[in-house]
Enzyme design. Structure first.
Site: not given
Ligand code: NAP
Length: 325
Positions: A237, A266, A284
Site C-alpha cells: 500500500r 492514488e 495499482h
Molecule cells: P497476509 O497473508 O495477511 O500477510 C500479511 C503479512 O504482513 C504477514 O506476514 C504479517 O505478519 C505482515 N504484517 C502485518 N502487519 C505488520 C506489521 N505491522 N509489521 C510487519 N509485518 C506486518 O496478507 P496477503 O494476502 O499476503 O496480502 C498482503 C497485502 O498485500 C494486502 O493486505 C494488501 O495491502 C496488499 N495487496 C496489494 C495488491 C496490489 O494491487 N498492489 C494486491 C493484493 C494485496 P505476521 O505474519 O507476522 O502476522
C-alpha cells in the site's frame, strides 16, 4: 388482466466504483446504489434502512459513521484482500461481518512483484523507451543489475510474501524477511525490523497490509540501510512507505531505484517520480488480470450472497473469523 408481479431486489450500497465483474454479479441479485451516501445524502437517508449489504474495494472508506446508519446491513463484502478502508472494529460492534478476497489474487501479485524486480534490475522499461526513441544505433544502454542470485528481502511474509519468496527462490535468490513474528516453518532468515532487513539485501519488497500498523514502515532510515545499490519494490500500500522520504532517496542516490505499484494518494503520483529513469511506475494493478479479477468478483459476490441470506461466509477477514462471525 394478468401481469407479472414485480419483486424488488434487495438494496446494496457500493462505497466505491466497483469493478465491472463485481458490479455485474451484484446486479443479478440486488439493486446496487452507487455511492449514494456521497452523491445524494437526502436520498440516502431514506434508503439507508433498506441496505442489506455494503460492497467495497480494498481501500474504499467504510467508517463507523456510515455503518451506524445501516441498521439492516448484514455484511461488508470487499473486492480485494486488503481492507484498510473499513473500520472493522466498528463493523463488529454493529454486528456486521466484513469479508475480503484472499488467496485468489496471490499469484498475480507475486508475479507483478517479480516483474518489478526484473524491470528495475534489468532496466526493461527504460530499454523499451530507448529502442522506441531510436537511440539503439547511438550506443549501448547503461548496464543493469543481475537479479539471479541476488539477495531478496520481503517485508510481510503472509500469503503473497511466501509466493514472492517461491518465485525469487527459482531465480536462485537468497531470501530474508521481516513480519510481526518469525515463521517457524520457513527456512528463510528472519530480521526483527525493516531496517535490519534492508541492510542485508539488494531488493527490498514490501507486501504487508496498509493501515495504522504499517504506516511509513519504509522510512528514511530503512532506505538508507538499503543503500545506493539497493532497490525498493512496493506492491503493498502507498501508506507503507514514507513517500517524501522515498522520493528524496531516489533523487539523492540513497537507493538505486524503485518499482512502485502503489502510492500514498492514488491515482496521484508525485510528479518528481515521472521523469526519473531509475523508477518503474504501475497503476495499482498487481491483481489486474482477467482471470484473477473474475475470481475476485466471484468470491466477493459469494460473500455478499452468503452474508445477506444468513449462510456461512466464504472468507471473513481474520478479525471476524476469530469471533466466529
Ligand atoms: P497476509 O497473508 O495477511 O500477510 C500479511 C503479512 O504482513 C504477514 O506476514 C504479517 O505478519 C505482515 N504484517 C502485518 N502487519 C505488520 C506489521 N505491522 N509489521 C510487519 N509485518 C506486518 O496478507 P496477503 O494476502 O499476503 O496480502 C498482503 C497485502 O498485500 C494486502 O493486505 C494488501 O495491502 C496488499 N495487496 C496489494 C495488491 C496490489 O494491487 N498492489 C494486491 C493484493 C494485496 P505476521 O505474519 O507476522 O502476522
Amino acid at each position: 388482466m394478468t401481469g407479472a408481479i414485480q419483486v424488488s431486489k434487495p438494496d446494496v450500497l457500493a462505497v466505491a466504483k466497483l469493478h465491472p465483474f463485481y458490479q455485474k454479479h451484484l446486479e443479478t441479485a440486488y439493486t446496487v446504489h452507487d455511492r449514494t451516501h456521497v452523491t445524494d445524502p437526502g436520498a440516502f437517508a431514506e434508503l439507508a434502512p433498506r441496505i442489506v449489504g455494503v460492497a467495497g474495494t480494498g481501500e474504499a472508506s467504510v467508517p463507523a459513521s456510515l455503518l451506524s446508519q445501516l441498521p439492516n446491513a448484514k455484511v461488508v463484502s470487499v473486492f480485494g484482500v486488503g481492507y484498510d478502508g473499513v473500520d472493522v472494529t466498528a463493523a463488529i460492534a454493529h454486528g456486521i461481518p466484513v469479508t475480503h478476497t484472499p488467496d485468489v489474487l496471490t499469484d498475480d501479485v507475486a508475479d507483478l512483484a517479480m516483474g518489478l524486480v526484473l524491470s528495475v534490475g534489468r532496466n526493461i522499461a527504460q530499454a523499451d523507451q530507448f529502442v522506441r526513441a531510436g537511440q539503439w544505433p547511438n550506443g549501448p544502454m547503461a548496464l543493469g543489475r543481475k537479479v539471479s542470485g541476488a539477495r531478496m528481502g520481503i517485508v510481510g511474509m503472509g500469503r503473497i510474501g511466501k509466493a514472492i519468496a517461491q518465485r525469487a527462490s527459482a531465480f536462485g535468490m537468497s531470501i530474508a524477511y521481516t513480519a510481526r513474528s518469525a515463521k517457524a516453518d520457513l527456512a528463510y532468515t528472519f530480521y526483527a525490523n525493516a531496517t535490519a532487513l534492508a541492510a542485508e539485501v539488494d531488493f527490498l519488497v514490501a507486501i504487508t497490509p496498509g493501515g495504522a500498523g504499517t504506516r511509513h514502515m519504509i522510512n528514511a532510515e530503512v532506505l538508507k540501510a538499503l543503500g545506493p545499490r539497493g532497490f525498493f519494490i512496493n506492491v503493498a500500500r502507498g501508506s507503507v512507505a514514507d513517500e517524501e522520504a522515498l522520493v528524496a532517496a531516489l533523487q539523492n542516490g540513497t537507493i538505486a531505484g524503485a518499482g512502485l505499484d502503489v502510492f500514498a494518494d492514488e491515482p496521484k503520483v508525485p510528479e518528481a517520480l515521472w521523469g526519473m529513469r531509475n523508477v518503474v511506475l504501475t497503476p495499482h494493478m498487481a491483481s489486474a488480470t482477467t482471470e484473477t479479477r473474475q475470481a475476485m468478483a466471484d468470491l466477493a459476490f459469494a460473500n455478499m450472497q452468503a452474508g445477506t441470506t444468513g449462510q456461512p461466509l466464504r472468507t471473513p477477514v481474520p478479525e471476524c473469523a476469530a469471533l466466529g462471525l
